[in-house]
Design a protein around this motif. Structure first.
Motif, PDB file in Angstrom:
ATOM      1  N   GLU A 211       3.357   3.182  16.254  1.00 42.93           N
ATOM      2  CA  GLU A 211       2.844   2.590  17.534  1.00 42.93           C
ATOM      3  C   GLU A 211       3.189   0.999  17.210  1.00 42.93           C
ATOM      4  OE1 GLU A 211      -0.915   2.204  20.333  1.00 42.93           O
ATOM      5  OE2 GLU A 211      -0.842   3.784  18.841  1.00 42.93           O
ATOM      6  N   PHE A 212       2.844   0.633  16.270  1.00 44.48           N
ATOM      7  CA  PHE A 212       3.017  -0.953  15.930  1.00 44.48           C
ATOM      8  C   PHE A 212       4.427  -1.257  15.921  1.00 44.48           C
ATOM      9  CE2 PHE A 212      -0.915  -0.544  13.119  1.00 44.48           C
ATOM     10  CZ  PHE A 212      -1.615  -1.499  14.021  1.00 44.48           C
ATOM     11  N   ALA A 213       5.456  -0.431  15.686  1.00 39.23           N
ATOM     12  CA  ALA A 213       6.780  -0.681  15.803  1.00 39.23           C
ATOM     13  C   ALA A 213       7.204  -0.568  17.090  1.00 39.23           C
ATOM     14  CB  ALA A 213       7.682   0.380  14.944  1.00 39.23           C
ATOM     15  N   GLU A 214       7.016   0.313  18.016  1.00 39.36           N
ATOM     16  CA  GLU A 214       7.294   0.454  19.140  1.00 39.36           C
ATOM     17  C   GLU A 214       6.688  -0.427  20.331  1.00 39.36           C
ATOM     18  OE1 GLU A 214       7.059   4.175  22.575  1.00 39.36           O
ATOM     19  OE2 GLU A 214       6.955   4.779  20.621  1.00 39.36           O
ATOM     20  N   ILE A 215       5.593  -0.646  20.502  1.00 43.12           N
ATOM     21  CA  ILE A 215       4.826  -1.527  21.151  1.00 43.12           C
ATOM     22  C   ILE A 215       4.993  -3.038  20.767  1.00 43.12           C
ATOM     23  CG2 ILE A 215       2.562  -2.279  22.442  1.00 43.12           C
ATOM     24  CD1 ILE A 215       2.111   0.699  22.732  1.00 43.12           C
ATOM     25  N   TYR A 216       4.835  -3.306  19.551  1.00 44.34           N
ATOM     26  CA  TYR A 216       4.696  -4.812  19.175  1.00 44.34           C
ATOM     27  C   TYR A 216       6.059  -5.245  18.275  1.00 44.34           C
ATOM     28  CZ  TYR A 216      -0.273  -4.103  20.524  1.00 44.34           C
ATOM     29  OH  TYR A 216      -1.290  -3.797  21.216  1.00 44.34           O
ATOM     30  N   GLY A 217       6.742  -4.470  17.860  1.00 39.10           N
ATOM     31  CA  GLY A 217       7.928  -4.484  17.046  1.00 39.10           C
ATOM     32  C   GLY A 217       7.354  -5.098  15.576  1.00 39.10           C
ATOM     33  N   LEU A 218       6.410  -4.565  15.225  1.00 43.80           N
ATOM     34  CA  LEU A 218       5.745  -5.004  14.020  1.00 43.80           C
ATOM     35  C   LEU A 218       6.064  -3.969  13.016  1.00 43.80           C
ATOM     36  CD1 LEU A 218       2.246  -6.119  15.085  1.00 43.80           C
ATOM     37  CD2 LEU A 218       3.943  -7.985  13.999  1.00 43.80           C
ATOM     38  N   GLY A 219       6.501  -4.320  11.556  1.00 38.51           N
ATOM     39  CA  GLY A 219       6.741  -3.378  10.533  1.00 38.51           C
ATOM     40  C   GLY A 219       5.395  -3.419   9.805  1.00 38.51           C
ATOM     41  N   VAL A 220       5.147  -2.086   9.166  1.00 43.03           N
ATOM     42  CA  VAL A 220       3.773  -1.956   8.225  1.00 43.03           C
ATOM     43  C   VAL A 220       4.308  -2.070   6.778  1.00 43.03           C
ATOM     44  CG1 VAL A 220       1.812  -0.755   7.779  1.00 43.03           C
ATOM     45  CG2 VAL A 220       2.731  -1.050  10.154  1.00 43.03           C
ATOM     46  N   VAL A 221       3.550  -2.986   5.899  1.00 45.52           N
ATOM     47  CA  VAL A 221       3.901  -2.865   4.580  1.00 45.52           C
ATOM     48  C   VAL A 221       2.946  -3.102   3.691  1.00 45.52           C
ATOM     49  CG1 VAL A 221       5.278  -4.446   2.400  1.00 45.52           C
ATOM     50  CG2 VAL A 221       6.033  -4.748   5.071  1.00 45.52           C
ATOM     51  N   GLU A 222       2.869  -1.818   3.001  1.00 46.21           N
ATOM     52  CA  GLU A 222       1.640  -1.515   1.960  1.00 46.21           C
ATOM     53  C   GLU A 222       1.922  -2.590   0.691  1.00 46.21           C
ATOM     54  OE1 GLU A 222       0.285   2.593   1.395  1.00 46.21           O
ATOM     55  OE2 GLU A 222       1.711   2.956   2.627  1.00 46.21           O
ATOM     56  N   VAL A 223       0.782  -3.223   0.795  1.00 45.66           N
ATOM     57  CA  VAL A 223       0.758  -4.236  -0.641  1.00 45.66           C
ATOM     58  C   VAL A 223       0.143  -3.705  -1.464  1.00 45.66           C
ATOM     59  CG1 VAL A 223       0.111  -6.702  -1.193  1.00 45.66           C
ATOM     60  CG2 VAL A 223       0.881  -6.302   1.320  1.00 45.66           C
ATOM     61  N   PRO A 224       0.583  -3.619  -2.720  1.00 43.10           N
ATOM     62  CA  PRO A 224      -0.165  -3.062  -3.902  1.00 43.10           C
ATOM     63  C   PRO A 224      -1.375  -3.824  -4.200  1.00 43.10           C
ATOM     64  CG  PRO A 224       2.114  -3.928  -4.577  1.00 43.10           C
ATOM     65  CD  PRO A 224       1.921  -4.277  -3.230  1.00 43.10           C
ATOM     66  N   THR A 225      -2.429  -2.958  -4.715  1.00 40.92           N
ATOM     67  CA  THR A 225      -3.637  -3.578  -5.178  1.00 40.92           C
ATOM     68  C   THR A 225      -3.586  -4.533  -6.222  1.00 40.92           C
ATOM     69  OG1 THR A 225      -4.138  -1.711  -6.197  1.00 40.92           O
ATOM     70  CG2 THR A 225      -5.058  -1.882  -4.101  1.00 40.92           C
ATOM     71  N   ASN A 226      -4.444  -5.309  -6.710  1.00 36.90           N
ATOM     72  CA  ASN A 226      -4.237  -6.248  -7.681  1.00 36.90           C
ATOM     73  C   ASN A 226      -4.788  -5.333  -9.135  1.00 36.90           C
ATOM     74  OD1 ASN A 226      -4.201  -8.708  -9.340  1.00 36.90           O
ATOM     75  ND2 ASN A 226      -6.440  -8.616  -9.142  1.00 36.90           N
ATOM     76  N   ARG A 227      -5.436  -4.395  -8.797  1.00 35.34           N
ATOM     77  CA  ARG A 227      -5.891  -3.371 -10.173  1.00 35.34           C
ATOM     78  C   ARG A 227      -5.856  -2.089  -9.288  1.00 35.34           C
ATOM     79  NH1 ARG A 227     -11.470  -6.544 -11.719  1.00 35.34           N
ATOM     80  NH2 ARG A 227     -10.955  -8.351 -12.272  1.00 35.34           N
ATOM     81  N   GLU A 228      -5.392  -1.002 -10.387  1.00 36.15           N
ATOM     82  CA  GLU A 228      -5.269   0.093  -9.662  1.00 36.15           C
ATOM     83  C   GLU A 228      -6.574   0.629  -9.282  1.00 36.15           C
ATOM     84  OE1 GLU A 228      -2.852   2.468  -9.996  1.00 36.15           O
ATOM     85  OE2 GLU A 228      -1.688   1.087 -10.340  1.00 36.15           O
ATOM     86  N   ILE A 229      -6.557   1.620  -8.225  1.00 36.94           N
ATOM     87  CA  ILE A 229      -7.541   2.060  -7.737  1.00 36.94           C
ATOM     88  C   ILE A 229      -8.254   3.419  -8.494  1.00 36.94           C
ATOM     89  CG2 ILE A 229      -8.737   3.487  -5.741  1.00 36.94           C
ATOM     90  CD1 ILE A 229      -6.596   2.047  -3.920  1.00 36.94           C
ATOM     91  N   ALA A 230      -9.656   3.182  -8.837  1.00 32.00           N
ATOM     92  CA  ALA A 230     -10.141   3.904  -9.670  1.00 32.00           C
ATOM     93  C   ALA A 230     -11.020   4.956  -9.200  1.00 32.00           C
ATOM     94  CB  ALA A 230     -10.870   3.284 -10.808  1.00 32.00           C
ATOM     95  N   ARG A 231     -11.074   4.777  -7.743  1.00 29.89           N
ATOM     96  CA  ARG A 231     -11.990   5.813  -6.930  1.00 29.89           C
ATOM     97  C   ARG A 231     -11.583   7.292  -6.808  1.00 29.89           C
ATOM     98  NH1 ARG A 231     -11.049   3.798  -1.967  1.00 29.89           N
ATOM     99  NH2 ARG A 231      -9.649   5.503  -1.351  1.00 29.89           N
ATOM    100  N   ILE A 232     -12.399   8.315  -7.027  1.00 32.57           N
ATOM    101  CA  ILE A 232     -12.168   9.596  -6.883  1.00 32.57           C
ATOM    102  C   ILE A 232     -12.419  10.034  -5.480  1.00 32.57           C
ATOM    103  CG2 ILE A 232     -12.959  11.877  -8.007  1.00 32.57           C
ATOM    104  CD1 ILE A 232     -13.959  10.226 -10.374  1.00 32.57           C
ATOM    105  N   ASP A 233     -11.554  10.405  -4.490  1.00 30.69           N
ATOM    106  CA  ASP A 233     -11.617  11.178  -3.430  1.00 30.69           C
ATOM    107  C   ASP A 233     -11.649  12.645  -3.469  1.00 30.69           C
ATOM    108  OD1 ASP A 233     -11.510   8.659  -2.550  1.00 30.69           O
ATOM    109  OD2 ASP A 233      -9.260   8.690  -2.358  1.00 30.69           O
ATOM    110  N   GLU A 234     -12.978  13.199  -2.956  1.00 31.13           N
ATOM    111  CA  GLU A 234     -13.084  14.572  -3.389  1.00 31.13           C
ATOM    112  C   GLU A 234     -12.723  15.343  -1.939  1.00 31.13           C
ATOM    113  OE1 GLU A 234     -17.388  14.925  -4.190  1.00 31.13           O
ATOM    114  OE2 GLU A 234     -17.124  14.060  -5.886  1.00 31.13           O
TER     115      GLU A 234
END
Length: 905
Positions: free
Chosen positions: A390-413
């Motif tokens: 939707e961002f690309a189609e309507i606004y011409g915006l690309g999405v870039v995932e920026v790496p986190t400064n430290r690794e994510i240690a959260r457990i997602d159940e």
């Protein structure tokens, strides 16, 4: 093929990995400059800004200046805030400068990231807008980051509602301006209702950085911004209809929860007709299907929606006798927002509140079309990847995932699914209790106020102390969020999206220090700070040992992004944490999207009461259901945009014309062209081409020229002259009109005449545009029915809207010529009175603009207008409010309004 894809990704990396990798050389350049910039003193940092500005004005590109600008900005932030930007924050800033959306997880410091591209682009001198989701964040971020910009020699401003004009203009004139999306959109509309250039707020639409970009450009994009003025009061009608709705039974209507729509059945229509006849709301002999019944049918539909689709304490709350809407995405109260097309009034009648009159549109724009005005747009959020298309189609915006400064240690159940809501809530209370006993802070996410208060009662019964954060506790929001990470804290929150205050393990140390200083005003602030910081470090370690923040969600939201935002509250900056979703087959999402099949499966498995099904397959099927809902919402937004694009082209023409008129010193040529065009059209009408003189209607032409141009010319005599044709008559009329205007100019004085021409042109454009907007609204509401005739409603809307626009321009020329023709030389006192009247009308317009309103075609969100109703004048349609289509026309002609001034062009 999937295996091959995985192999290819391992070798070449994903497209996102390649984008991140491409920024590394730039980041290394910035890091290499760090030692050099550390040696500069504070004055030299400001001098560096002046040098970079000069180099840009001499032709150096912003991309070439980027490493030095970012290094300068990092050094200023280090000195002003004590924060040194990480490499990943520099990456996020680079992507923003390139016109992308930087997806950065919660707690990665997005507020600081925005300063880098904002500083770099402000070197152009054109101003940068940083857009936030609420006024609190706009003020907080501008105060906080102004220290950085100040250290670099740049100015910072903040825009907020009901701000004094001079202050607002100064804020927009700053290098960096913080504002909410609503205020930016409204100021754009207000600017295009002004009559003088020096009254306008916004100077340019160059570069905008949108914080919580998914919330602003997607969630709120279903709702256009509308500035409205007062309309006719119909309080009695709403109350009368409200009395009828409770008598309806299930056989009278059908509810479609997927589309949030409700419709009457045939039995319902018959019953309604009978009841409306009895109550006198529908005249005898008139059917619900007659065109004259449109208004009453519309209001009955809105009454039904108010009762069946809008729930108290979920969609709205009643506070101090006023119906206040609740934002479905953030759970916040939207004070001042009102639903459109009589829906808000229907809810007020249902709740027995005072009914405020409806409003009529003066100007409107969608967020999509407002933000597409910017030459460059960028955004930040924790969750954008799911909406990348939707961002690309309507606004011409690309999405870039920026790496986190430290690794994510959260457990997602995996999600836990129970058969009934009772089993689910019992399990939730047990889970909260066990986490609380080991000191783990718990953040419980709910989807409505009602559910958060019900869960609060269950926790109170279980003897668990907790905080509740929803629209009712709006004012204590930052404090409750700051405490949510304390050892053993339990916080129930409604829709935790975009709160703007981080949940830090052990609690927010700055809040603790502020509280301690306030409690002990005599104590030494430094001593207090030291004591609190030492205690906080121990608290933080204790919380980490207990497992970090536990996010427990009581339901899946329609949008996957909102779930991810809640989940992202835990595990910030590499902290430990866990998240879990507890669901039941009674939940709205499960109930609407195929819980029957799941119920059969669970019965077959022979599940005992209190048992949950936990399996990745369940997660997948829920993800598909959410994708369906989001897909439908995307279609709604796309459809809204397609229709608004038609109006947007016309809006741009009108707004640019207004600006040209305001900029021009002498408009006599434009007025002359309009006059000539009116004369041309009249001559063609009364003296058709290729006709003999005995077929001419010279009497009609003479009367019409006198009425529309103000020239009393002997056209009948001219027509009797030998050798006179249409061209000669046209030329004589044009000469006569020029002579008349020359006399007026002489009588008024050239300066006054130019001013009158400008005011007449602007006022006529504004009033014609208002009428045109209303006509387009009516057209939009009925054009959907063309689909039944196998005609595309959008194409029909486009062609008819274009015809309406052309006829609006024709009538604009006529009105301007007529008004200028009627202007007569006056005494000095009369002249002053007229100019005062013009100024008063402009002030009334400005007042309507100040209390602007946002509303959606689906009846979502419209802010109230407090614009005063001018005294009624039968000669001035602007003072008539909103007459009913079948009522007598207020002008006194004796005709129905729809056949007189309300006639659609």
């Amino acid at each position: 093929m999937l295996g091959l894809g995985k192999v290819a990704r391992k070798v070449f990396g994903t497209p996102n990995d390649r984008k991140v990798k491409a920024t590394r050389p730039l980041v290394e350049k910035i890091n290499a400059l760090e030692a050099e910039f550390e040696k500069l003193d504070d004055a030299q940092l400001i001098e560096k800004t002046a040098e970079l500005k000069a180099r840009h004005s001499n032709g150096e590109t912003l991309d070439a200046l980027l490493p030095e600008a970012f290094a300068n900005c990092r050094e200023a932030a280090k000195r002003a805030l004590g924060l040194r930007a990480f490499d990943v924050q520099l990456m996020g800033g680079i992507f923003l400068h390139q016109g992308n959306i930087s997806e950065m997880k919660t707690g990665e410091g997005k507020t600081l990231v925005a300063t880098f591209p904002a500083y770099l682009n402000a070197l152009t001198g054109r101003g940068v807008h940083i857009v936030t989701v609420n006024d609190y964040l706009a003020k907080r971020d501008s105060e906080w980051m102004s220290k950085v910009y100040g250290a670099l020699g740049l100015t910072t401003g903040v825009v907020y509602p009901r701000q004094p004009d001079a202050e607002k203009q100064a804020a927009y004139a700053c290098d960096i301006t913080y504002a909410t999306n609503n205020e930016l959109g409204f100021d754009y509309l207000r600017d295009n209702m002004k009559s003088e250039l020096n009254q306008m707020y916004q100077r340019d639409h160059f570069f905008a950085i949108v914080d919580e970009v998914d919330s602003i450009l997607i969630d709120e994009a279903r709702t256009p911004l509308i500035i409205s003025g007062p309309a006719q009061d119909r309080s009695e009608l709403y109350v009368s209809i409200d009395k009828i709705i409770p008598s309806l039974t299930d056989e009278h209507f059908t509810i479609d929860e997927k589309t949030r729509n409700v419709t009457f059945t045939d039995e319902g229509n018959e019953y309604l007709e009978e009841v409306l006849h009895e109550s006198g709301l529908l005249p005898d002999g008139q059917s619900l299907y007659d065109p004259e019944s449109t208004t009453i049918v519309h209001h009955v539909n809105q009454g039904l929606r108010a009762h069946k689709l809008f729930q108290k304490d979920k969609d709205y709350i009643v506070r101090d006798g006023e119906v206040v809407l609740i934002d479905e995405f953030t759970g916040r109260m939207m004070a001042g927002r009102r639903l459109s097309e009589g829906l808000h009034q229907a809810i007020e009648a249902k709740e027995g509140c005072d009914i405020r009159p409806e409003n009529v549109t003066l100007a409107s724009v969608t967020f999509q079309n407002y933000f597409r005005l910017y030459e460059k747009l960028a955004g930040m959020t924790g969750t954008a990847a799911t909406e990348a298309d939707e961002f690309a189609e309507i606004y011409g915006l690309g999405v870039v995932e920026v790496p986190t400064n430290r690794e994510i240690a959260r457990i997602d159940e995996d999600d836990k699914v129970y058969r009934t809501a009772k089993e689910k809530y019992d399990a939730i209370v047990t889970e909260i209790k066990s986490a609380h006993e080991k000191g783990q802070p718990v953040l419980v996410g709910t989807t409505s106020i009602e559910k958060s208060e019900m869960l609060s009662q269950l926790l109170t019964q279980a003897g668990l102390k907790h905080n509740v954060l929803n629209a009712r506790q709006h004012e204590q929001e930052a404090q409750i969020v700051a405490d949510a990470g304390k050892l053993g804290a339990i916080t129930i929150a409604t829709n935790m999206a975009g709160r703007g205050t981080d949940i830090k393990l052990g609690g927010n140390v700055e809040f603790k220090i502020m509280e301690a200083i306030a409690a002990d005003p005599e104590g030494d602030p430094e001593e207090i700070r030291k004591r609190i910081e030492e205690g906080h470090a121990a608290d933080e370690e204790a919380v980490k040992a207990a497992g970090g923040l536990f996010v427990l969600a009581t339901e899946r939201h329609e949008s996957r992004r909102i779930d991810n935002q809640l989940r992202g509250r835990s595990g910030r900056q590499g902290d430990p944490g866990r998240s879990s979703f507890f669901l039941s087959l009674d939940d709205d999402l499960m109930r609407i999207f195929g819980s029957e099949r799941l119920d059969k499966v669970l019965s077959t498995l022979g599940m005992k009461e209190g048992e949950a099904i936990v399996h990745p397959w369940v997660n997948k099927s829920l993800e598909r259901a959410q994708a369906k809902v989001e897909g439908r919402n995307f279609d709604i937004r796309k459809q809204l945009l397609k229709f608004d694009d038609v109006m947007n082209d016309q809006r741009k023409v009108i707004f640019s014309q207004r600006r040209e008129i305001m900029e021009a010193q002498d408009l006599s040529e434009i007025a002359q062209d309009m006059r000539y065009q009116v004369i041309d059209d009249l001559v063609d009408t009364y003296i058709p081409p290729k006709t003999y003189s005995d077929q001419w209607n010279t009497e009609g032409l003479q009367a019409s020229v006198k009425e529309l141009v103000g020239v009393d010319a002997p056209v009948v005599q001219w027509g009797d002259e030998e050798g006179v044709d249409a061209d000669v008559i046209r030329e004589r009329l044009e000469e006569a009109s020029d002579e008349m205007m020359a006399q007026k100019t002489e009588a008024f004085g050239p300066d006054t005449m130019r001013q009158i021409e400008k005011q007449v042109l602007l006022q006529t454009i504004d009033s014609k545009w208002r009428e045109h907007l209303l006509t387009l609204e009516h057209l939009r509401s009925v054009v959907g029915f063309r689909g039944y005739a196998q005609r595309d409603p959008l194409n029909e809307y486009k062609s008819e809207a274009f015809q309406l626009f052309e006829s609006m321009l024709d009538s604009l020329r006529e009105d301007v010529s007529k008004q200028l023709g009627q202007v007569r030389p006056m005494t000095e006192e009369e002249q002053q009175a007229m100019m005062q009247q013009l100024a008063a009308q402009q002030a009334a317009m400005a007042k309507a603009a100040e209390t602007a309103t946002a509303q959606g075609p689906d009846g979502s969100g419209s802010a109230a207008s407090d614009a005063a109703v001018e005294g009624f004048d039968e000669n001035d349609p602007d003072t008539w409010g909103n007459p009913g289509r079948n009522e007598p026309c207020p002008c006194g002609s004796g005709k129905k309004f729809k056949h007189c001034h309300g006639r659609l062009a």
